[in-house]
Enzyme design. Structure first.
Site, mmCIF file in Angstrom:
data_model
loop_
_atom_site.group_PDB
_atom_site.id
_atom_site.type_symbol
_atom_site.label_atom_id
_atom_site.label_comp_id
_atom_site.label_asym_id
_atom_site.label_seq_id
_atom_site.Cartn_x
_atom_site.Cartn_y
_atom_site.Cartn_z
ATOM 1 C CG HIS A 479 0.918 19.031 14.037
ATOM 2 N ND1 HIS A 479 -0.025 19.794 14.686
ATOM 3 C CD2 HIS A 479 0.661 17.736 14.391
ATOM 4 C CE1 HIS A 479 -0.812 19.020 15.397
ATOM 5 N NE2 HIS A 479 -0.414 17.754 15.234
ATOM 6 C CG ASP A 483 -3.098 22.987 17.991
ATOM 7 O OD1 ASP A 483 -1.880 22.693 17.952
ATOM 8 O OD2 ASP A 483 -3.593 23.761 18.836
#
Length: 508
Positions: A479, A483
């Site tokens: 992450h 995204d």
């Protein structure tokens, strides 16, 4: 003339014995009826005498080995009067060979076993398992020893036919390329060096409360150590109260019977001593150590999340069914699922390049190519060979390369180049029956796709319930660089390509 020394008849119901201790080593002179080796059965120890004067030429069965009746133990070189002369000469002079515990016939030649290079960036390896023991014969190119590196395990073949004369690097030793790890003896009359003693004397046993100086036999000592039993608690039936293997087995049987006859009692607190008896400690291979470090490092470094979706595998299965025979006939390889998944991943990576990137410090490195790692489970652990430039391959070329890498992984023939440079990984837990999982990143990559078992389930199709072959897909991603929107879009693109395979052909 060479005389074979074999296991004698051990008794009416005894079919095997364990090699206890060799009293002579190759090259030693012996006289007729002199005890050469001690054999241990479950109930008694017996000595095998020399059938004639001569020189012990070779030991075939090593200490600790289990042998059957009439099995070949050793070979004795008998030359009549000449042999007797050799006996007298060795007894008088105690030659250097006798002092060092090694001997070789004049015509034998020793060749070093040298650790090969395992790759440009590999500076050390660990000795795994020796496939042959000292004194054992082998043919040219037979595997002698396994070397373990951070990436893979490889066998070192024999440079010539002969016998293993000496092991210089035992299992667990860390060595560098070019190190001498052993020696082989080649040529007529080659004999092995005597292996260095490794056994640790066991504590003295007791017989009816009386302490004796006789140590347990090697087979008994091994079993005592494995079962966590003290030699003092076992009555020995051998010479001078020596504890034999059969004594240990009898003691274990009595313990088991006593437990079975004992009245049922309330559970007692668990004992660590009881647990230790049932445990087995196995050395972790170097490859397994590296896997553990890297997977733990991926958890500690990446901000790892997993997103899921499901795909209807019907269209791909129908396509395979229609063209599998023609495909295999033309390309020489079976049409599997991995070709479709690899091409679907490559299409999705072009649209979402962040999943194909990696973080280097404060920089993001975007890869304008797709080297797809394919996780393969082997008996030595998980390895991830890489299909390089998969985005430029056809499905047939992908299947051919995956087939080659899979065979190399199972045979232990993967090279360093086969496992370096991957930008994204596919893991197929479905082959083992996994229905759902959260795959862990293969650092420094930012994404890994988990395939799972195809299972028929009821799903809604055009407002109606239908039974379809469905597969859950899982995408684990970093992450820090990918995204949530990109991760979900990436997985949806894979789903769309598999449910409509024409997209792969039309590059849509």
């Amino acid at each position: 003339m060479a005389l074979d020394i074999r296991v004698p008849t051990l008794g009416e119901s005894v079919t095997e014995a364990t090699i206890g201790k060799w009293n002579k080593q190759p090259g030693d002179a012996v006289k007729a009826d002199e005890p050469l080796v001690e054999l241990e059965t479950d109930k008694v120890s017996i000595e095998v005498p020399a059938p004639a004067d001569g020189v012990l030429e070779a030991i075939i069965a090593q200490e600790g080995e289990t042998v059957g009746v009439d099995a070949l133990l050793a070979q004795l070189n008998e030359n009549g009067a000449a042999a007797a002369a050799v006996v007298d000469e060795k007894a008088a002079t105690k030659t250097t060979e006798k002092e060092t515990g090694t001997s070789a016939m004049a015509s034998a030649e020793l060749i070093d076993i040298i650790a090969p290079s395992a790759g440009e960036s590999v500076t050390e390896a660990e000795i795994g398992a020796w496939h042959v023991s000292v004194g054992e014969a082998f043919a040219v190119d037979d595997p002698l020893v396994e070397l373990e590196t951070d990436k893979a395990a490889m066998d070192v073949p024999a440079a010539a036919a002969g016998t293993l004369a000496e092991i210089l690097a035992p299992t667990g030793t860390v060595i560098a390329p070019g190190d001498v790890i052993g020696r082989i003896s080649v040529g007529e009359g080659a004999t092995p060096s005597a292996p260095a003693p490794t056994a640790t004397p066991a504590p003295a046993a007791k017989t009816n409360g009386a302490t004796t100086s006789m140590d347990p036999s090697p087979a008994a000592a091994k079993m005592l150590a494995e079962k966590g039993i003290s030699a003092d608690s076992v009555a020995g039936s051998g010479k001078r109260g020596q504890v034999l293997k059969g004594d240990v087995l009898e003691a274990l049987d009595k313990t088991t019977a006593a437990k079975a006859e004992a009245p049922v009692q309330a559970p007692r607190p668990a004992s660590s001593d009881d647990d230790a008896v049932r445990e087995e400690r196995v050395r972790m291979t170097r490859l397994r150590q590296t896997i553990a470090k890297r997977l733990k490092g991926a958890q500690e470094t990446a901000a790892m999340l997993t997103t899921f979706n499901e795909v209807d595998m019907g269209p791909v299965m129908d396509l395979r069914k229609s063209y599998k025979d023609l495909f295999e006939k033309k390309h020489g390889v079976k049409l599997g699922f991995m070709g479709f998944f690899t091409k679907a991943v490559c299409h999705a990576l072009k649209e979402i390049p962040a999943v194909n990137a990696e973080i280097d410090g404060t920089d993001i490195i975007y890869k304008n190519y797709a080297h797809i790692g394919v996780a393969v489970g082997t008996d030595k652990g998980l390895v991830v060979p890489v299909v390089r430039d998969a985005d430029q391959m056809t499905i047939a070329e992908v299947e051919q390369e995956i087939g080659r890498l899979g065979r190399a992984a199972r045979d232990g023939d993967l090279t360093m180049a086969d496992m370096q440079g991957g930008t994204f990984t596919i893991s197929n837990g479905g082959v083992y029956g996994s229905l759902m999982s959260t795959p862990i990143l293969n650092s420094p990559q930012s994404g890994i796709l988990g395939m799972h078992k195809i299972q028929e389930r009821p799903v809604a199709v055009n407002g109606e319930v239908a039974i379809r072959p469905m597969m859950y897909l899982a995408l684990s991603y970093d992450h820090r660089i990918v995204d949530g929107k990109e991760a979900v879009t990436f997985l949806v693109r894979i789903k769309e390509s598999l449910e409509d395979p024409q997209r792969l052909v039309l590059d849509l």
